[in-house]
Design a protein around this motif. Structure first.
Motif, short mmCIF file in Angstrom:
data_model
loop_
_atom_site.label_atom_id
_atom_site.label_comp_id
_atom_site.label_asym_id
_atom_site.label_seq_id
_atom_site.Cartn_x
_atom_site.Cartn_y
_atom_site.Cartn_z
N ALA A 41 -26.44 12.23 8.63
CA ALA A 41 -25.17 12.97 8.71
C ALA A 41 -24.26 12.65 7.52
N PRO A 42 -24.08 11.37 7.14
CA PRO A 42 -23.28 11.10 5.93
C PRO A 42 -23.87 11.75 4.69
N MET A 43 -25.20 11.75 4.55
CA MET A 43 -25.80 12.38 3.38
C MET A 43 -25.59 13.89 3.41
N LEU A 76 -32.22 18.22 4.68
CA LEU A 76 -31.38 17.42 5.55
C LEU A 76 -31.19 18.08 6.91
N ASP A 77 -31.02 19.38 6.91
CA ASP A 77 -30.83 20.09 8.18
C ASP A 77 -32.06 19.97 9.06
N ARG A 116 -31.39 8.14 -3.19
CA ARG A 116 -31.78 7.81 -1.81
C ARG A 116 -30.63 7.17 -1.04
N SER A 117 -29.66 6.62 -1.76
CA SER A 117 -28.43 6.13 -1.13
C SER A 117 -27.27 6.64 -1.97
N PRO A 118 -26.93 7.93 -1.85
CA PRO A 118 -26.06 8.57 -2.84
C PRO A 118 -24.63 8.05 -2.88
N LEU A 119 -24.18 7.40 -1.81
CA LEU A 119 -22.82 6.89 -1.80
C LEU A 119 -22.72 5.50 -2.42
N ALA A 120 -23.76 4.69 -2.28
CA ALA A 120 -23.67 3.29 -2.70
C ALA A 120 -24.45 2.99 -3.97
N GLY A 122 -33.74 12.72 -4.55
CA GLY A 122 -33.89 11.41 -3.91
C GLY A 122 -33.37 11.41 -2.48
N THR A 123 -32.22 12.05 -2.27
CA THR A 123 -31.68 12.18 -0.92
C THR A 123 -32.66 12.91 -0.01
#
Length: 421
Positions: free
Chosen positions: A368-370, A349-350, A89-93, A268-269
């Motif tokens: 957008a970041p995801m 996401l789109d 759900r927060s793939p970068l962090a 999750g994203t």
């Protein structure tokens, strides 16, 4: 198959969700910006993320991906998949916060499974403790990354040292990493799947050169996806990971669980994006009523719900098959989920971006970041086209063998063809 989590896994999931609410979401943008600004040589993590990691470790939310009880909680792949989804759900962090981020996860798994006692002490232990980061160096710009039998990078044994000469790129996580695991050709005349080996290379070794972080969709900061040159790079022969010529086998050991992780994070994203599109549709009014009343918006929400749940069930099935029958038996379903989940998350996401309108194109929401982060999943660990080719070949071979047995009058085993593979 029963995907009802045990009490232990259910409790871990709740603790992860509570931790995300308290530590990740409120500081998400600042954590990602600090990754870009602070990570560099000798600095594996920015200060604010390091503080969050300390809290996660103190809370016992650490190294949850490790199936070996010596190094982690010993969860089954499908059980960890349920937890990995929440991290996505927060793939970068979030994966970094819980010490469950690629490529460190895959590197830790193969060091645990194939590393010597010395290698585990030198690199696995500090990785598990979160003191260092690592990177994985396989893909080369001169040859197709989807066909690793074409690798050109070489390592020659000279006395007690391996001498590595190779040109690599998309060495993910190289900025700030202390260890690179390089896949290079050590036996050029061997059969094609016995030519390559894995070698551990400390990043301060003379001859190891980080040429540049490659801009990926305009982004070249943080741990990076880097171009690396190995020029007469000498490491002790003891740095060979596993057996000589076992590079492909070790890579497959690495990729099986890694693909499960990627897919569950993608789910999750997508779940977060779906939640955001539902909230937006209920709250935003246009043309006489809420967006939620518009048929096209309802279709997007319904389609997304179905696609997410389908992808989750197929991914959990692949993980369960890997747990019960082994990585080789699960190859077909792993290839299937790699295609399905990577495409599903981009579709969801789109749609979420579209329902958010121009706001969805900005970095004022995570969408957008995801989207930028998730697009690589259709290429990472094998592009869609290769997985489809592999799937088709195995299906055709399965039915070809069955037709031959039927024509020869041999007894069929099983008598009726399996429906899920």
């Amino acid at each position: 198959m029963d995907f009802e989590p045990t009490a232990e896994v259910a409790a871990l999931r709740e603790r992860i969700l509570d931790f995300m609410d308290a530590e990740i979401y409120p500081a998400e943008r600042e954590l990602v910006e600090a990754l870009d600004a602070e990570v560099g040589p000798g600095v594996p993590y920015p200060a604010n993320l390091a503080a969050v990691r300390d809290k996660a470790r103190a809370d016992g939310l650490w190294n949850l991906f490790m199936p070996d009880e010596r190094f982690g909680p010993g969860l089954k792949n499908w059980e960890y998949g349920l937890l990995c989804e929440e991290m996505g759900r927060s793939p970068l962090a979030a994966p970094m916060a819980f010490n469950c981020a690629a490529p460190d996860t895959g590197n830790m798994e193969i060091l645990a499974e194939h590393g010597s006692a010395e290698q585990r002490e030198r690199w696995l232990e500090p990785l598990l403790e979160g003191r260092i980061r690592s990177c994985f160096s396989m893909t080369e710009p001169e040859v197709s990354g989807s066909d690793p039998t074409l690798l050109q990078g070489r390592a020659v044994l000279d006395g007690d040292e391996w001498v590595i000469d190779a040109h690599k790129w998309y060495t993910s996580g190289a900025v700030g990493a202390e260890l690179a695991i390089a896949m290079v050709v050590t036996d050029p005349d061997a059969p094609v799947y016995g030519r390559a080996s894995m070698i551990c290379v400390p990043t301060d070794t003379p001859g190891y050169e980080m040429v540049r972080p490659i801009p990926v969709m305009g982004h070249d900061k943080g741990p990076g996806h880097c171009e690396i040159r190995y020029t007469e790079c000498r490491v002790p022969k003891e740095n060979l990971l596993g057996e000589r010529g076992a590079g492909f086998a070790i890579a497959q050991d690495r990729l099986g669980p890694g693909r499960i992780h990627h897919c569950m994070r993608a789910i999750g994203t997508a779940e977060r994006a779906h939640e955001m599109m539902c909230r937006r549709a209920n709250e935003r009014h246009a043309f006489g009523g809420p967006l939620a009343d518009k048929q096209f918006v309802q279709e997007d929400i319904a389609q997304s719900r179905m696609e997410i749940d389908q992808a989750r069930l197929l991914t959990l099935y692949a993980a369960w098959k890997m747990d019960t029958e082994g990585k080789r038996a699960a190859r077909q379903s792993i290839s299937a989920i790699k295609i399905v989940a990577a495409n599903m998350v981009m579709n969801v996401l789109d749609r979420a971006i579209q329902i958010h309108g121009s706001l969805g194109m900005t970095d004022d929401t995570p969408l957008a970041p995801m989207w930028r982060f998730s697009r690589m999943l259709r290429l990472a660990d094998g592009p869609d086209e290769v997985h489809k080719m592999v799937l088709a070949r195995r299906e055709l071979n399965r039915w070809s063998k069955r037709a031959e047995a039927e024509a020869s009058g041999e007894p069929l085993e099983p008598r009726h063809a399996t429906r899920m593979v």
